[in-house]
Design an enzyme around this catalytic site. Structure first.
Site, PDB file in Angstrom:
ATOM      1  N   ARG A 165     -18.447  37.349  79.705  1.00  0.00           N
ATOM      2  CA  ARG A 165     -17.031  37.063  80.033  1.00  0.00           C
ATOM      3  C   ARG A 165     -16.659  35.584  79.822  1.00  0.00           C
ATOM      4  NH1 ARG A 165     -15.515  41.255  84.270  1.00  0.00           N
ATOM      5  NH2 ARG A 165     -13.396  40.932  83.550  1.00  0.00           N
TER       6      ARG A 165
ATOM      7  N   ASP B 250     -11.818  50.556  81.425  1.00  0.00           N
ATOM      8  CA  ASP B 250     -11.970  50.767  82.871  1.00  0.00           C
ATOM      9  C   ASP B 250     -12.043  52.241  83.243  1.00  0.00           C
ATOM     10  OD1 ASP B 250      -9.807  47.947  83.779  1.00  0.00           O
ATOM     11  OD2 ASP B 250     -11.822  48.059  82.937  1.00  0.00           O
TER      12      ASP B 250
HETATM   13  C1  EPZ Z   1      -9.101  42.386  82.516  1.00  0.00           C
HETATM   14  O1  EPZ Z   1     -10.262  41.558  82.458  1.00  0.00           O
HETATM   15  C2  EPZ Z   1      -9.327  43.309  83.721  1.00  0.00           C
HETATM   16  N1  EPZ Z   1      -9.505  42.515  84.911  1.00  0.00           N
HETATM   17  C3  EPZ Z   1     -10.575  44.160  83.496  1.00  0.00           C
HETATM   18  O2  EPZ Z   1     -10.685  45.088  84.574  1.00  0.00           O
HETATM   19  C4  EPZ Z   1     -10.403  44.963  82.216  1.00  0.00           C
HETATM   20  O3  EPZ Z   1     -11.583  45.668  81.938  1.00  0.00           O
HETATM   21  C5  EPZ Z   1     -10.111  44.010  81.033  1.00  0.00           C
HETATM   22  O4  EPZ Z   1      -8.966  43.194  81.322  1.00  0.00           O
HETATM   23  C6  EPZ Z   1      -9.835  44.756  79.743  1.00  0.00           C
HETATM   24  O5  EPZ Z   1      -8.814  45.666  79.908  1.00  0.00           O
HETATM   25  C7  EPZ Z   1      -8.404  41.993  85.527  1.00  0.00           C
HETATM   26  O6  EPZ Z   1      -7.283  42.109  85.084  1.00  0.00           O
HETATM   27  C8  EPZ Z   1      -8.658  41.238  86.782  1.00  0.00           C
HETATM   28  P1  EPZ Z   1     -10.271  40.400  78.661  1.00  0.00           P
HETATM   29  P2  EPZ Z   1     -10.292  40.257  81.519  1.00  0.00           P
HETATM   30  O7  EPZ Z   1     -10.012  38.945  78.734  1.00  0.00           O
HETATM   31  O8  EPZ Z   1      -8.965  39.627  81.514  1.00  0.00           O
HETATM   32  C9  EPZ Z   1     -13.618  38.718  75.710  1.00  0.00           C
HETATM   33  C10 EPZ Z   1     -11.765  46.359  86.227  1.00  0.00           C
HETATM   34  O9  EPZ Z   1     -12.685  47.201  86.187  1.00  0.00           O
HETATM   35  N2  EPZ Z   1     -13.020  37.371  75.959  1.00  0.00           N
HETATM   36  O10 EPZ Z   1      -9.254  41.260  78.025  1.00  0.00           O
HETATM   37  O11 EPZ Z   1     -11.448  39.458  81.901  1.00  0.00           O
HETATM   38  C11 EPZ Z   1     -14.322  39.248  76.970  1.00  0.00           C
HETATM   39  O12 EPZ Z   1     -15.613  38.732  77.115  1.00  0.00           O
HETATM   40  C12 EPZ Z   1     -11.870  45.063  85.398  1.00  0.00           C
HETATM   41  O13 EPZ Z   1     -10.742  46.479  86.905  1.00  0.00           O
HETATM   42  C13 EPZ Z   1     -13.497  36.294  75.239  1.00  0.00           C
HETATM   43  O14 EPZ Z   1     -14.391  36.421  74.409  1.00  0.00           O
HETATM   44  O15 EPZ Z   1     -10.575  40.963  80.105  1.00  0.00           O
HETATM   45  C14 EPZ Z   1     -14.313  40.737  76.743  1.00  0.00           C
HETATM   46  O16 EPZ Z   1     -15.401  41.117  75.958  1.00  0.00           O
HETATM   47  C15 EPZ Z   1     -13.158  44.922  84.681  1.00  0.00           C
HETATM   48  N3  EPZ Z   1     -12.960  35.069  75.499  1.00  0.00           N
HETATM   49  C16 EPZ Z   1     -12.998  40.942  76.002  1.00  0.00           C
HETATM   50  O17 EPZ Z   1     -12.594  39.665  75.488  1.00  0.00           O
HETATM   51  C17 EPZ Z   1     -11.961  34.867  76.433  1.00  0.00           C
HETATM   52  O18 EPZ Z   1     -11.519  33.732  76.637  1.00  0.00           O
HETATM   53  C18 EPZ Z   1     -11.886  41.493  76.894  1.00  0.00           C
HETATM   54  O19 EPZ Z   1     -11.711  40.606  77.959  1.00  0.00           O
HETATM   55  C19 EPZ Z   1     -11.492  35.983  77.146  1.00  0.00           C
HETATM   56  C20 EPZ Z   1     -12.035  37.239  76.897  1.00  0.00           C
END
Ligand code: EPZ
Length: 449
Positions: free
Chosen positions: A147, A333
């Protein structure tokens, strides 16, 4: 006890505080009686992933925001602790929070609060926009992946901030008195990065355009909250969001959307127990992918009204193929919960997890219950079996815990699940709601079995 905890959960008839001076309740085991038949109606709470971002956004306004339909979950309590740590006053009234950020003074968030919950990083945008400086520890990885926050940082730099990461703390300083509007392209439609940058841009000078944005309903809900405070945001829910910065934002009152992941979890509960239940309030459009996959395998999904869905479980299900993707694709999710259902569907299904690199840990626990699943990298090949059997299992993350509860309800015999702190993080009274539908499940302190 540190700070009066805001929420208490009503489970059966006893009232149990969620948090006791920052520690989760003593670890206990959840005993789930199998072969459950569910019936009736289940109320859906406010969306966790909307609430956490909107609570962070209240920092943008130098007044009081009233946020209604807030779920009683541990992550909300943790966000309350974080906001209080930067000088915000919070009171609650049933499932509403009054959040007064007038005296926001502290730009530094303590590590011990951030490392417990990734979403705490969302405060970096509002702090920087409001105070011109923000010092937020790196959230670090969690069970489902490393993350990183590189997209958040890159975007804040584009908005005119100097950002250094030193000793695990992301330190951001606005080069001028305020952030400056900018054009930002996201390499990946990250939910968190879209939300952080959209919030930061609301108080920037000039226009910001964010391309390749996340389109999740929670992003739209956050935009609508900011608009209620006087922000000028256009295009939330599309791939391009435009924000015209304003000098300041004002108090507002706002109701959180229903939790589409909680609703879809109960839809799978009906299907996996071959039961019929009604689920509301829901916004059916938010559930398109889940409805499509349930119908594809043979479950019946009926729109009772524009706010209520009924799922009628069936005796047999076909196999299918699921690939998790950013919205409107199939939600990561819901991947674990659907995998539990596919273990009891005929034929070979595949489940491909593309959003998080380590979100298949529930496979081993489902196999402990007699499922037949083969892992090939980020693809799980699920060969349907005629039944699962109850077993001792360990929840490894929030959605994995829900999947194991659903498998336990369908299995022969009893399942004993540990790792309940994962469940409490994101489900508002899941056990009480399942009991009201006719399930038998209860907690026991570990070692008292
Ligand atoms: C949000 O997380 C949700 N959490 C997650 O829900 C959900 O699974 C996710 O979005 C995807 O829908 C909240 O809203 C609090 P992302 P977030 O940034 O924002 C990569 C649950 O079960 N990435 O869209 O952290 C990351 O590593 C939780 O309720 C980067 O590489 O998700 C991942 O592989 C779990 N660099 C992908 O993008 C960054 O700067 C998606 O992450 C940011 C993200």
């Amino acid at each position: 006890m540190r700070g009066k905890d805001i929420f208490s959960v009503k489970q059966s008839n006893s009232i149990q505080p969620i948090l006791i001076n920052g520690q989760d309740r003593p670890e206990s085991v959840l005993r789930i009686k199998g072969k459950a038949t569910l019936s009736g109606y289940v109320p859906i709470s406010g969306a966790k992933n909307s609430t956490l971002a909107i609570m962070a956004a209240t920092l943008l306004c130098s007044g009081t925001s009233r946020v209604r339909n807030v779920p009683a979950i541990v992550d909300v309590q943790k966000m309350i602790d974080i906001l209080r740590a930067v000088g915000v006053k919070i009171t609650s009234d049933h499932n509403a929070l009054d959040i007064d950020a007038k005296d926001l003074s502290e730009s530094h968030v303590p590590y011990e609060l951030v490392n417990q919950m990734r979403a705490s990083f969302f405060v970096i945008g509002p702090l920087l926009a409001r105070l011109g400086v923000a010092r937020v520890p790196l959230p670090g990885g969690c069970a489902i992946g490393t993350r990183p926050v590189d997209l958040h940082v890159k975007g804040l730099q584009a908005l005119g901030a100097d950002v250094i990461i030193d000793q695990g703390i992301v330190q951001a300083y606005a080069r001028q008195s305020r952030l400056q509007g900018a054009k930002i392209y996201l390499d990946y439609p990250s939910v968190g990065a879209t939300e952080t940058l959209m919030m930061a841009a609301t108080l920037a000078v000039g226009e910001t355009v964010i391309e390749n944005c996340a389109q999740e309903p929670e992003v739209i809900d956050l935009a609508n909250f900011c608009i209620s405070m006087g922000a000028k945001i256009y295009g939330a829910g599309t791939k391009t969001i435009i924000i015209e910065g304003v000098d300041q934002l004002h108090s507002c009152e706002f109701g959180i959307i229903p939790d589409r992941i909680e609703a879809a979890t109960f839809m799978v509960a009906a299907a996996i127990t071959r039961s019929t239940i009604s689920i509301s309030p829901v916004i059916p459009d938010h559930l398109t992918a889940a409805i499509a996959k349930l119908e594809e395998i043979g479950a019946k999904v009926i729109l009772e009204s524009d706010r209520c869905i009924r799922v009628e479980g069936q005796p047999r299900y076909h196999h299918t193929h699921i690939e998790t993707l950013p919205y409107p694709g199939f939600p990561t999710d819901m991947q674990a919960q659907f995998m539990a259902l596919l273990t009891l569907s005929e034929g070979n299904s595949t489940v491909k997890e593309t959003v998080f690199e380590n979100r298949l840990q529930h496979v081993a626990e489902l196999c402990r219950m007699g499922a037949n699943i083969m892992l090939q990298g980020n693809i799980a090949v699920v060969t349907g079996v005629s039944s699962l059997c109850g077993a001792p299992v360990m929840a490894t993350d929030l959605r994995a815990s829900a999947a194991l509860v659903l498998a336990g309800l369908a299995a022969e015999g009893e399942t004993q699940m540990q790792g309940l702190h994962h469940l409490d993080r994101g489900y508002d009274q899941l056990e009480a709601k399942l009991r009201n539908l006719g399930a038998t499940l209860y907690r026991q302190p570990l070692g008292s079995e």
